[in-house]
Design a protein around this motif. Structure first.
Motif, PDB file in Angstrom:
ATOM      1  N   LEU A  17       0.959  -0.781   0.275  1.00 31.41           N
ATOM      2  CA  LEU A  17       0.181  -0.156   0.514  1.00 31.41           C
ATOM      3  C   LEU A  17       0.780   1.119   0.059  1.00 31.41           C
ATOM      4  O   LEU A  17       1.841   1.419   0.772  1.00 31.41           O
ATOM      5  CB  LEU A  17      -1.014   0.289   1.368  1.00 31.41           C
ATOM      6  N   GLU A  21      -2.406   9.963   0.453  1.00 34.20           N
ATOM      7  CA  GLU A  21      -2.204  11.061   0.731  1.00 34.20           C
ATOM      8  C   GLU A  21      -0.845  12.038   1.425  1.00 34.20           C
ATOM      9  O   GLU A  21      -0.226  12.413   0.757  1.00 34.20           O
ATOM     10  CB  GLU A  21      -3.239  12.534   1.617  1.00 34.20           C
ATOM     11  N   ARG A  23       0.001  12.773   4.236  1.00 33.42           N
ATOM     12  CA  ARG A  23      -0.691  14.925   4.879  1.00 33.42           C
ATOM     13  C   ARG A  23       0.400  15.221   6.337  1.00 33.42           C
ATOM     14  O   ARG A  23       1.120  16.514   5.633  1.00 33.42           O
ATOM     15  CB  ARG A  23      -1.889  14.843   5.329  1.00 33.42           C
ATOM     16  N   ARG A  24       0.603  13.964   6.967  1.00 39.53           N
ATOM     17  CA  ARG A  24       1.507  14.355   7.358  1.00 39.53           C
ATOM     18  C   ARG A  24       3.047  14.400   7.306  1.00 39.53           C
ATOM     19  O   ARG A  24       3.834  14.868   7.500  1.00 39.53           O
ATOM     20  CB  ARG A  24       1.528  13.447   8.682  1.00 39.53           C
ATOM     21  N   LYS A  30       4.560   9.051   0.166  1.00 37.50           N
ATOM     22  CA  LYS A  30       5.160   8.282   1.419  1.00 37.50           C
ATOM     23  C   LYS A  30       6.582   7.145   0.762  1.00 37.50           C
ATOM     24  O   LYS A  30       7.270   6.917   1.451  1.00 37.50           O
ATOM     25  CB  LYS A  30       4.440   7.864   2.288  1.00 37.50           C
ATOM     26  N   SER A  58       0.442  -0.488  -4.904  1.00 37.70           N
ATOM     27  CA  SER A  58      -1.044   0.551  -4.503  1.00 37.70           C
ATOM     28  C   SER A  58      -0.480   1.787  -4.855  1.00 37.70           C
ATOM     29  O   SER A  58       0.060   2.167  -3.506  1.00 37.70           O
ATOM     30  CB  SER A  58      -1.671  -0.294  -3.291  1.00 37.70           C
ATOM     31  N   ASP A  76      -6.326   3.475  -7.315  1.00 36.01           N
ATOM     32  CA  ASP A  76      -7.898   3.301  -6.240  1.00 36.01           C
ATOM     33  C   ASP A  76      -8.563   3.417  -7.191  1.00 36.01           C
ATOM     34  O   ASP A  76      -9.975   1.856  -7.466  1.00 36.01           O
ATOM     35  CB  ASP A  76      -7.981   4.008  -5.468  1.00 36.01           C
ATOM     36  N   GLY A  83      -8.454   5.964   0.993  1.00 34.74           N
ATOM     37  CA  GLY A  83      -7.597   5.252   2.457  1.00 34.74           C
ATOM     38  C   GLY A  83      -7.938   4.023   1.691  1.00 34.74           C
ATOM     39  O   GLY A  83      -7.894   3.637   1.376  1.00 34.74           O
TER      40      GLY A  83
HETATM   41  N1  LIG Z   1      -4.274   2.812  -2.052  1.00 34.05           N
HETATM   42  C1  LIG Z   1      -4.335   3.733  -1.343  1.00 34.05           C
HETATM   43  N2  LIG Z   1      -3.268   3.890  -0.085  1.00 34.05           N
HETATM   44  C2  LIG Z   1      -2.995   4.353   1.023  1.00 34.05           C
HETATM   45  C3  LIG Z   1      -5.013   5.260   1.016  1.00 34.05           C
HETATM   46  N3  LIG Z   1      -4.586   6.257   2.564  1.00 34.05           N
HETATM   47  C4  LIG Z   1      -3.804   5.437   2.742  1.00 34.05           C
HETATM   48  N4  LIG Z   1      -2.860   4.569   1.526  1.00 34.05           N
HETATM   49  C5  LIG Z   1      -1.775   3.849   2.631  1.00 34.05           C
HETATM   50  O1  LIG Z   1      -2.271   3.460   3.766  1.00 34.05           O
HETATM   51  C6  LIG Z   1      -0.778   3.040   4.703  1.00 34.05           C
HETATM   52  C7  LIG Z   1      -1.200   3.897   6.222  1.00 34.05           C
HETATM   53  O2  LIG Z   1      -1.486   5.070   5.939  1.00 34.05           O
HETATM   54  P1  LIG Z   1      -1.614   6.947   6.374  1.00 34.05           P
HETATM   55  O3  LIG Z   1      -0.409   6.859   7.271  1.00 34.05           O
HETATM   56  O4  LIG Z   1      -2.853   6.450   7.108  1.00 34.05           O
HETATM   57  O5  LIG Z   1      -2.119   7.482   5.537  1.00 34.05           O
HETATM   58  P2  LIG Z   1      -1.244   7.956   4.106  1.00 34.05           P
HETATM   59  O6  LIG Z   1      -2.183   9.271   3.345  1.00 34.05           O
HETATM   60  O7  LIG Z   1      -0.931   7.797   3.709  1.00 34.05           O
HETATM   61  O8  LIG Z   1      -0.807   9.439   5.041  1.00 34.05           O
HETATM   62  P3  LIG Z   1      -1.757  11.076   6.021  1.00 34.05           P
HETATM   63  O9  LIG Z   1      -2.384  11.784   4.957  1.00 34.05           O
HETATM   64  O10 LIG Z   1      -0.709  11.634   6.736  1.00 34.05           O
HETATM   65  O11 LIG Z   1      -2.677  10.225   6.884  1.00 34.05           O
HETATM   66  C8  LIG Z   1       0.199   3.892   3.786  1.00 34.05           C
HETATM   67  O12 LIG Z   1       0.860   2.935   3.481  1.00 34.05           O
HETATM   68  C9  LIG Z   1      -0.622   4.415   2.926  1.00 34.05           C
HETATM   69  O13 LIG Z   1       0.090   4.664   1.855  1.00 34.05           O
HETATM   70  C10 LIG Z   1      -5.446   5.761  -0.077  1.00 34.05           C
HETATM   71  O14 LIG Z   1      -6.911   6.211  -0.153  1.00 34.05           O
HETATM   72  N5  LIG Z   1      -5.358   4.347  -1.076  1.00 34.05           N
END
Ligand SMILES: Nc1nc2c(ncn2[C@@H]2O[C@H](COP(=O)(O)OP(=O)(O)OP(=O)(O)O)[C@@H](O)[C@H]2O)c(=O)[nH]1
Length: 212
Positions: A17, A21, A23-24, A30, A58, A76, A83
């Protein structure tokens, strides 16, 4: 310690995954952020590749950069970021096999040995036939490190259509889920949500290498 080779099973798909986004992380992608001169997604690839025979990423941005890894890149196919559940649904839709091993791109200390514990839970026919997901517990449920069966796809699709994309809530309401208490996983689930956590992981990684 689980023996990775004895846990290998034929016909397993894998998904990393990396479609969030960030955001943090000031909106940065990432998976492409460097940790000790290596993008985070590469740590996840090294962890997953020994365990599956069909690995995909993904991702929703920078497809051309992810394609350098010669792996399928799955978006997606939904508007906006919905998410990880959206990434899981797309991953299951494209998976070649019935079971999909999943991990996020932001836990670079995760190892194949720890992930292989999930494969061990799949060894008995009985377990395989009755379950829809096998997940770790480590300081709480870890829904982004798990094995998901194709039969979860319509459930995810319905949740997404109803804007109910809270993964933890869904999984806690299901009884066809097996939860495995992770072993030998002290640091494995540490994730990098922001620059400070990334720095902490960088220090842990340096300590680990120093002690080897
Ligand atoms: N495909 C996909 N992966 C997601 C999505 N949101 C989060 N992830 C993945 O899920 C994992 C945990 O993500 P988070 O840290 O909760 O969210 P993030 O969007 O990466 O970061 P924040 O925006 O800071 O919350 C990471 O590997 C992300 O790449 C999404 O909308 N689609």
């Amino acid at each position: 310690m689980v023996d990775v080779n004895s846990s290998l099973m034929s016909g397993l798909s894998g998904l990393i995954l990396a479609g969030g986004e960030g955001r943090r992380m000031a909106g940065r992608d990432k998976g492409l952020i460097s940790l000790a001169q290596k993008p985070l997604v590469e740590y996840a690839i090294e962890c997953m590749a020994p365990l599956v025979d069909d690995l995909s990423i993904s991702c929703n941005r920078n497809r051309e950069l992810y394609q350098d890894y010669q792996l399928a890149c799955i978006s997606d196919e939904l508007e906006n970021y919905q998410g990880p559940m959206a990434g899981l649904a797309a991953g299951l839709r494209h998976a070649k096999h019935d079971w999909l091993l999943v991990m996020p791109c932001d836990t670079p200390l995760m190892t194949s040995h720890v992930m292989a514990q999930l494969l061990d839970c799949l060894k008995t026919e009985k377990t395989r036939n009755s379950l829809q997901a096998i997940l770790f517990s480590h300081q709480g449920l870890q829904p982004l490190h798990g094995l998901y069966h194709k039969s979860m796809l319509p459930i995810f699709e319905q949740c997404l259509a109803e804007n109910k994309n809270a993964l933890q809530r869904l999984l806690r309401s299901m009884d066809s889920i097996h939860i495995h208490q992770a072993l030998d996983a002290e640091l494995s689930f540490n994730n990098a949500n922001d620059p400070e956590e990334l720095h902490t992981i960088e220090c842990l990684l340096a300590d680990n290498e120093h002690n080897v």
